[in-house]
Structure formats: structure tokens, C-alpha cells
Motif scaffolding. Sequence first.
Motif, mmCIF file in Angstrom:
data_model
loop_
_atom_site.group_PDB
_atom_site.id
_atom_site.type_symbol
_atom_site.label_atom_id
_atom_site.label_comp_id
_atom_site.label_asym_id
_atom_site.label_seq_id
_atom_site.Cartn_x
_atom_site.Cartn_y
_atom_site.Cartn_z
ATOM 1 N N TYR A 6 38.745 40.952 50.598
ATOM 2 C CA TYR A 6 38.833 41.655 49.000
ATOM 3 C C TYR A 6 40.061 42.053 48.982
ATOM 4 O O TYR A 6 40.461 41.596 47.744
ATOM 5 C CB TYR A 6 38.215 42.765 48.446
ATOM 6 C CG TYR A 6 36.629 42.530 48.158
ATOM 7 C CD1 TYR A 6 36.215 41.956 46.191
ATOM 8 C CD2 TYR A 6 35.583 42.127 48.689
ATOM 9 C CE1 TYR A 6 35.914 41.460 45.947
ATOM 10 C CE2 TYR A 6 34.327 41.605 47.857
ATOM 11 C CZ TYR A 6 34.667 41.611 46.462
ATOM 12 O OH TYR A 6 33.573 41.420 46.063
ATOM 13 N N ASN A 10 42.399 39.392 46.843
ATOM 14 C CA ASN A 10 43.051 40.495 45.387
ATOM 15 C C ASN A 10 44.562 40.349 45.607
ATOM 16 O O ASN A 10 44.745 41.505 44.446
ATOM 17 C CB ASN A 10 41.853 41.856 44.594
ATOM 18 C CG ASN A 10 40.577 40.568 44.454
ATOM 19 O OD1 ASN A 10 40.441 39.935 43.463
ATOM 20 N ND2 ASN A 10 39.636 40.840 45.269
ATOM 21 N N VAL A 73 37.957 46.634 41.399
ATOM 22 C CA VAL A 73 38.156 45.296 40.973
ATOM 23 C C VAL A 73 36.684 44.360 40.948
ATOM 24 O O VAL A 73 36.232 44.047 40.021
ATOM 25 C CB VAL A 73 39.344 44.150 42.514
ATOM 26 C CG1 VAL A 73 38.851 43.096 42.761
ATOM 27 C CG2 VAL A 73 40.374 44.780 42.677
ATOM 28 N N ILE A 74 35.709 44.893 42.098
ATOM 29 C CA ILE A 74 34.766 44.941 41.950
ATOM 30 C C ILE A 74 33.902 45.010 40.374
ATOM 31 O O ILE A 74 32.783 44.560 40.039
ATOM 32 C CB ILE A 74 33.410 45.878 43.093
ATOM 33 C CG1 ILE A 74 34.484 44.490 44.694
ATOM 34 C CG2 ILE A 74 31.831 45.191 43.368
ATOM 35 C CD1 ILE A 74 33.302 45.570 45.775
ATOM 36 N N GLU A 76 35.132 45.425 38.247
ATOM 37 C CA GLU A 76 36.010 44.067 36.545
ATOM 38 C C GLU A 76 34.856 42.797 36.739
ATOM 39 O O GLU A 76 34.724 42.417 35.978
ATOM 40 C CB GLU A 76 37.146 43.748 37.219
ATOM 41 C CG GLU A 76 38.114 45.327 36.899
ATOM 42 C CD GLU A 76 39.820 45.467 36.915
ATOM 43 O OE1 GLU A 76 39.849 44.486 37.191
ATOM 44 O OE2 GLU A 76 39.660 46.587 36.878
ATOM 45 N N THR A 77 34.703 42.867 38.078
ATOM 46 C CA THR A 77 34.743 40.872 37.771
ATOM 47 C C THR A 77 32.879 40.392 38.203
ATOM 48 O O THR A 77 32.438 39.918 37.324
ATOM 49 C CB THR A 77 34.108 40.854 39.741
ATOM 50 O OG1 THR A 77 33.924 41.976 40.642
ATOM 51 C CG2 THR A 77 35.971 41.156 39.528
ATOM 52 N N LEU A 78 31.987 41.749 38.305
ATOM 53 C CA LEU A 78 30.390 41.996 38.456
ATOM 54 C C LEU A 78 30.286 41.861 36.633
ATOM 55 O O LEU A 78 30.924 43.703 35.790
ATOM 56 C CB LEU A 78 30.456 43.638 38.660
ATOM 57 C CG LEU A 78 29.884 42.730 40.526
ATOM 58 C CD1 LEU A 78 29.037 44.228 40.785
ATOM 59 C CD2 LEU A 78 28.938 41.808 40.301
ATOM 60 N N LYS A 79 29.493 41.351 36.513
ATOM 61 C CA LYS A 79 28.747 41.330 34.767
ATOM 62 C C LYS A 79 27.731 42.517 35.137
ATOM 63 O O LYS A 79 26.568 41.853 35.973
ATOM 64 C CB LYS A 79 28.333 40.707 34.023
ATOM 65 C CG LYS A 79 30.132 40.216 34.331
ATOM 66 C CD LYS A 79 31.215 39.987 33.428
ATOM 67 C CE LYS A 79 32.448 39.672 32.854
ATOM 68 N NZ LYS A 79 34.118 40.941 33.155
#
Length: 93
Positions: A6, A10, A73-74, A76-79
Amino acid sequence: LVLNKYVKDNNITVIDEEIRDLGRKIAVSQFSQYGMKDVPEQYINEMADRILKNEKDKIRYKEVLLENKVIDVIKETLKTEPKNITKEEFVKL
């Protein structure tokens, strides 16, 4: 290994100023534990320097900052989508 992936994927970095800020927060926290609320900046900076003098601690604080950035970051990317389920459905999970 996952953390390193990660970080690399990123382009996550921690600069010395971020480590110093963390050292200052730790110093303020330590002063607060003894009821010292309005400590002059000079003392906070000196305490932060002493805290970060130990290279092992400095590396550990850098790792903590990296982990926090990866978590951000995780997040932000997980919905996520809330879903109502029954107690029985939950137990089956």
C-alpha cells in the motif's frame, strides 16, 4: 508485506516534520499527564527532541504514521453501504 505494498502503490511517505509533530504531540501529552497545560513552546520542543533522540523510537513513530496514512487510504477507497438485517441473518454471517 501488505502495508509495504500500500505504501509503495500509493506513494505514501512520512517526512521528518511529521515525525517531529508527533514528538511534539507526545510531549504535550506527557506534560498534560502531570497537569501542566500551558507549557512554553521551548520546553515542548526540547522534550520532543529528547523523545526523538532514540533512533528506534523515531523509526517506530514513522511506522505508526505510515500505518495511519495507509488506513486513511483504505478508508477512502472502501465503499460501505449500510444494510438492515435480522438477528438470524447476522448469526449466519
